[in-house]
Design a protein around this motif. Structure first.
Motif, PDB file in Angstrom:
ATOM      1  N   THR A  47      32.213   0.745   3.931  1.00 56.62           N
ATOM      2  CA  THR A  47      31.219   1.710   4.431  1.00 56.62           C
ATOM      3  C   THR A  47      30.112   1.974   3.422  1.00 56.62           C
ATOM      4  N   GLU A  48      30.158   1.305   2.273  1.00 57.73           N
ATOM      5  CA  GLU A  48      29.195   1.615   1.217  1.00 57.73           C
ATOM      6  C   GLU A  48      28.214   0.473   0.962  1.00 57.73           C
ATOM      7  N   ALA A  49      26.993   0.830   0.603  1.00 54.65           N
ATOM      8  CA  ALA A  49      25.974  -0.144   0.208  1.00 54.65           C
ATOM      9  C   ALA A  49      25.999  -0.270  -1.313  1.00 54.65           C
ATOM     10  N   ILE A  50      26.022  -1.510  -1.791  1.00 53.65           N
ATOM     11  CA  ILE A  50      26.035  -1.774  -3.235  1.00 53.65           C
ATOM     12  C   ILE A  50      24.654  -2.283  -3.644  1.00 53.65           C
ATOM     13  N   HIS A  51      23.977  -1.541  -4.517  1.00 56.26           N
ATOM     14  CA  HIS A  51      22.629  -1.879  -4.965  1.00 56.26           C
ATOM     15  C   HIS A  51      22.725  -2.594  -6.314  1.00 56.26           C
ATOM     16  N   PHE A  52      22.211  -3.802  -6.367  1.00 59.41           N
ATOM     17  CA  PHE A  52      22.249  -4.560  -7.622  1.00 59.41           C
ATOM     18  C   PHE A  52      20.926  -4.378  -8.359  1.00 59.41           C
ATOM     19  N   VAL A  53      21.004  -3.897  -9.608  1.00 54.10           N
ATOM     20  CA  VAL A  53      19.812  -3.672 -10.432  1.00 54.10           C
ATOM     21  C   VAL A  53      20.017  -4.342 -11.789  1.00 54.10           C
ATOM     22  N   SER A  54      18.931  -4.671 -12.460  1.00 48.55           N
ATOM     23  CA  SER A  54      19.038  -5.367 -13.753  1.00 48.55           C
ATOM     24  C   SER A  54      19.080  -4.397 -14.933  1.00 48.55           C
ATOM     25  N   SER A  55      18.771  -3.111 -14.686  1.00 47.80           N
ATOM     26  CA  SER A  55      18.783  -2.111 -15.762  1.00 47.80           C
ATOM     27  C   SER A  55      19.797  -1.011 -15.431  1.00 47.80           C
ATOM     28  N   PRO A  56      20.437  -0.435 -16.438  1.00 48.55           N
ATOM     29  CA  PRO A  56      21.443   0.603 -16.175  1.00 48.55           C
ATOM     30  C   PRO A  56      20.807   1.909 -15.700  1.00 48.55           C
ATOM     31  N   LEU A  57      21.575   2.672 -14.928  1.00 50.83           N
ATOM     32  CA  LEU A  57      21.137   3.993 -14.454  1.00 50.83           C
ATOM     33  C   LEU A  57      22.173   5.035 -14.887  1.00 50.83           C
ATOM     34  N   GLU A  58      21.715   6.220 -15.165  1.00 53.85           N
ATOM     35  CA  GLU A  58      22.625   7.287 -15.578  1.00 53.85           C
ATOM     36  C   GLU A  58      23.426   7.779 -14.385  1.00 53.85           C
ATOM     37  N   GLU A  59      24.740   7.756 -14.510  1.00 54.10           N
ATOM     38  CA  GLU A  59      25.615   8.164 -13.407  1.00 54.10           C
ATOM     39  C   GLU A  59      25.485   9.669 -13.150  1.00 54.10           C
ATOM     40  N   GLY A  60      25.467  10.038 -11.869  1.00 48.47           N
ATOM     41  CA  GLY A  60      25.446  11.455 -11.496  1.00 48.47           C
ATOM     42  C   GLY A  60      24.065  12.055 -11.325  1.00 48.47           C
ATOM     43  N   GLN A  61      23.014  11.359 -11.719  1.00 47.90           N
ATOM     44  CA  GLN A  61      21.663  11.921 -11.612  1.00 47.90           C
ATOM     45  C   GLN A  61      21.125  11.817 -10.180  1.00 47.90           C
ATOM     46  N   GLU A  62      20.186  12.679  -9.856  1.00 46.20           N
ATOM     47  CA  GLU A  62      19.493  12.610  -8.565  1.00 46.20           C
ATOM     48  C   GLU A  62      18.315  11.658  -8.710  1.00 46.20           C
ATOM     49  N   VAL A  63      18.174  10.730  -7.732  1.00 49.56           N
ATOM     50  CA  VAL A  63      17.121   9.716  -7.836  1.00 49.56           C
ATOM     51  C   VAL A  63      16.314   9.642  -6.542  1.00 49.56           C
ATOM     52  N   GLN A  64      15.083   9.159  -6.691  1.00 50.33           N
ATOM     53  CA  GLN A  64      14.253   8.886  -5.511  1.00 50.33           C
ATOM     54  C   GLN A  64      14.352   7.392  -5.207  1.00 50.33           C
ATOM     55  N   VAL A  65      14.610   7.061  -3.946  1.00 48.85           N
ATOM     56  CA  VAL A  65      14.745   5.668  -3.526  1.00 48.85           C
ATOM     57  C   VAL A  65      13.528   5.296  -2.689  1.00 48.85           C
ATOM     58  N   LYS A  66      12.918   4.178  -3.033  1.00 44.57           N
ATOM     59  CA  LYS A  66      11.753   3.684  -2.288  1.00 44.57           C
ATOM     60  C   LYS A  66      12.077   2.309  -1.711  1.00 44.57           C
ATOM     61  N   VAL A  67      11.640   2.067  -0.491  1.00 45.88           N
ATOM     62  CA  VAL A  67      11.861   0.784   0.159  1.00 45.88           C
ATOM     63  C   VAL A  67      10.579  -0.056   0.072  1.00 45.88           C
ATOM     64  N   ASP A  68      10.754  -1.350  -0.114  1.00 47.65           N
ATOM     65  CA  ASP A  68       9.630  -2.292  -0.042  1.00 47.65           C
ATOM     66  C   ASP A  68       9.271  -2.396   1.439  1.00 47.65           C
ATOM     67  N   TRP A  69       8.253  -1.615   1.859  1.00 47.25           N
ATOM     68  CA  TRP A  69       7.973  -1.471   3.289  1.00 47.25           C
ATOM     69  C   TRP A  69       7.450  -2.763   3.917  1.00 47.25           C
ATOM     70  N   GLU A  70       6.682  -3.536   3.180  1.00 44.40           N
ATOM     71  CA  GLU A  70       6.161  -4.785   3.739  1.00 44.40           C
ATOM     72  C   GLU A  70       7.309  -5.719   4.124  1.00 44.40           C
ATOM     73  N   ARG A  71       8.296  -5.826   3.236  1.00 42.65           N
ATOM     74  CA  ARG A  71       9.470  -6.661   3.514  1.00 42.65           C
ATOM     75  C   ARG A  71      10.281  -6.077   4.666  1.00 42.65           C
ATOM     76  N   ARG A  72      10.509  -4.751   4.635  1.00 40.20           N
ATOM     77  CA  ARG A  72      11.291  -4.087   5.678  1.00 40.20           C
ATOM     78  C   ARG A  72      10.646  -4.267   7.051  1.00 40.20           C
ATOM     79  N   PHE A  73       9.338  -4.009   7.152  1.00 34.02           N
ATOM     80  CA  PHE A  73       8.667  -4.086   8.452  1.00 34.02           C
ATOM     81  C   PHE A  73       8.658  -5.520   8.975  1.00 34.02           C
ATOM     82  N   ASP A  74       8.511  -6.479   8.065  1.00 34.40           N
ATOM     83  CA  ASP A  74       8.588  -7.890   8.461  1.00 34.40           C
ATOM     84  C   ASP A  74       9.954  -8.186   9.079  1.00 34.40           C
TER      85      ASP A  74
END
Length: 382
Positions: A47-74
């Motif tokens: 039931t979970e989405a796994i996001h693969f990133v090349s840089s580490p992120l601090e666990e527990g922080q609140e983040v803003q997520v942005k979608v690549d809209w051109e790719r999504r709309f295509d």
């Protein structure tokens, strides 16, 4: 990355919630940002989405997520387009869709039919675009697994399915289970172009299509190609095929003539060497435009029982082919060394060693080696 596969080390990130679509249902994943960190891949685990990133992120922080809209709309345009094409191909002709692929440049629907007639393709495309112009709504329904309506649209659920059943409903046309992203109205597809069909696997047909902005990009690219051909061929677009066909025939004729001249030249080169009273026991030649046949003709014309022959063809400092021919003993001894110097691959027998050279840049080194051997042989005979 830029159309090429690369192995990238990074981190798998889980979010409490996400707007990024994980790969599934024939649709590629979304790309985007978590904060300012690019998301390179999104996959699903239960039931979970796994996001693969090349840089580490601090666990527990609140983040803003942005979608690549051109790719999504295509992806939305291609996926909703596939639903529409699939529904109409079935209702018009009874051709069921067995699979589909959302490609990087064009998409393919596999239809369960040996062939699709051109008239059927035209009728299907007209009906598709007529529904796009009709502004048909596309809605999403979320049903529980025990809802009777699920049976009407179910094609089997994945084993790790969880949560409500998601139905994509194109009003009056189609209702189907789907986890993918879609437009909210067929008018958002803009236009669909059926490019044609190809023979598929197991007596099936692959229908190739473009939807939305891809049609515009295809038209732009086609026009750019057309203008380039006008400049190159010095003819109008209507006669490009005829002009290229004529050009190809001319090239084939020239190639045939060139091969004939090369063969004649090979014979003359060999005869010229044989007629030279000062010829010695070593002959070497490089011909950029030559081929294996050119070299073999020369070798066959020269008496290699008495003469060591070294021939190469191809780019002077690049890749090419070579032949070393002569007395069996010296050829067997020198062949592997020649192969090593030219960084090539090859084999030899019966006084002939030949193969491909990765680099002819060291050709002079091979010549010096062979000349030294021939001089040593001559001094022994004296």
């Amino acid at each position: 990355v830029n159309g090429k596969k690369e192995t990238v080390k990074g981190f798998n990130v889980k979010l409490q919630d996400t707007i990024l679509f994980p790969e599934g249902g024939g649709q590629p994943d979304d790309h985007g940002l978590i904060g300012d960190v690019p998301v390179l891949r999104v996959t699903r685990q239960g039931t979970e989405a796994i996001h693969f990133v090349s840089s580490p992120l601090e666990e527990g922080q609140e983040v803003q997520v942005k979608v690549d809209w051109e790719r999504r709309f295509d992806h939305m345009q291609q996926h909703s387009g596939q639903h529409l094409i699939t529904a109409l191909a079935d209702s018009f002709f009874g051709y069921k869709t067995t699979s589909w692929e959302l490609g990087h440049q064009r998409s393919t629907i596999e239809l369960d039919t040996p062939s699709v007639k051109p008239a059927q393709l035209q009728a299907l495309e007209e009906a598709i675009n007529e529904n796009i112009r009709a502004h048909v709504p596309v809605t999403v329904q979320l049903l529980s697994i025990d809802d009777p309506a699920v049976e009407k649209v179910s094609r089997g659920l994945p084993e790790d399915h969880a949560g409500p059943i998601r139905i994509i409903d194109i009003e009056g046309i189609d209702a189907n289970m789907c986890c993918g992203t879609h437009v909210s109205n067929l008018s958002h597809l803009q236009v669909i172009k059926l490019l044609g069909t190809e023979k598929g696997k197991k007596n099936k047909t692959n229908l190739i299509f473009l939807a939305g902005n891809r049609v515009l990009k295809y038209a732009e690219k086609s026009y750019s190609t057309e203008r380039s051909l006008v400049s190159l061929l010095k003819t109008g677009p209507d006669v490009h095929v005829e002009a290229v066909d004529k050009l190809q025939k001319s090239v084939k004729l020239l190639q045939k003539t060139n091969l004939s001249l090369l063969r004649d030249m090979a014979v003359l080169i060999a005869q010229n060497f044989k007629n030279d009273p000062q010829r010695g026991n070593f002959f070497s030649l490089h011909k950029k435009e030559g081929d294996n046949e050119f070299m073999n003709i020369i070798v066959n014309e020269i008496n290699t029982e008495e003469t060591l022959v070294f021939l190469t063809v191809g780019e002077e400092k690049g890749a090419g082919c070579f032949v070393l021919a002569g007395p069996r003993g010296p050829v067997a001894k020198l062949g592997p060394r020649v192969l090593e110097i030219l960084q090539g691959k090859g084999a030899g027998k019966n006084g002939r060693f030949q193969g491909k050279a990765n680099s002819l840049a060291q050709r002079e080194e091979v010549e010096a080696l062979l000349q030294q051997h021939c001089k040593h042989l001559t001094s022994e005979e004296e």
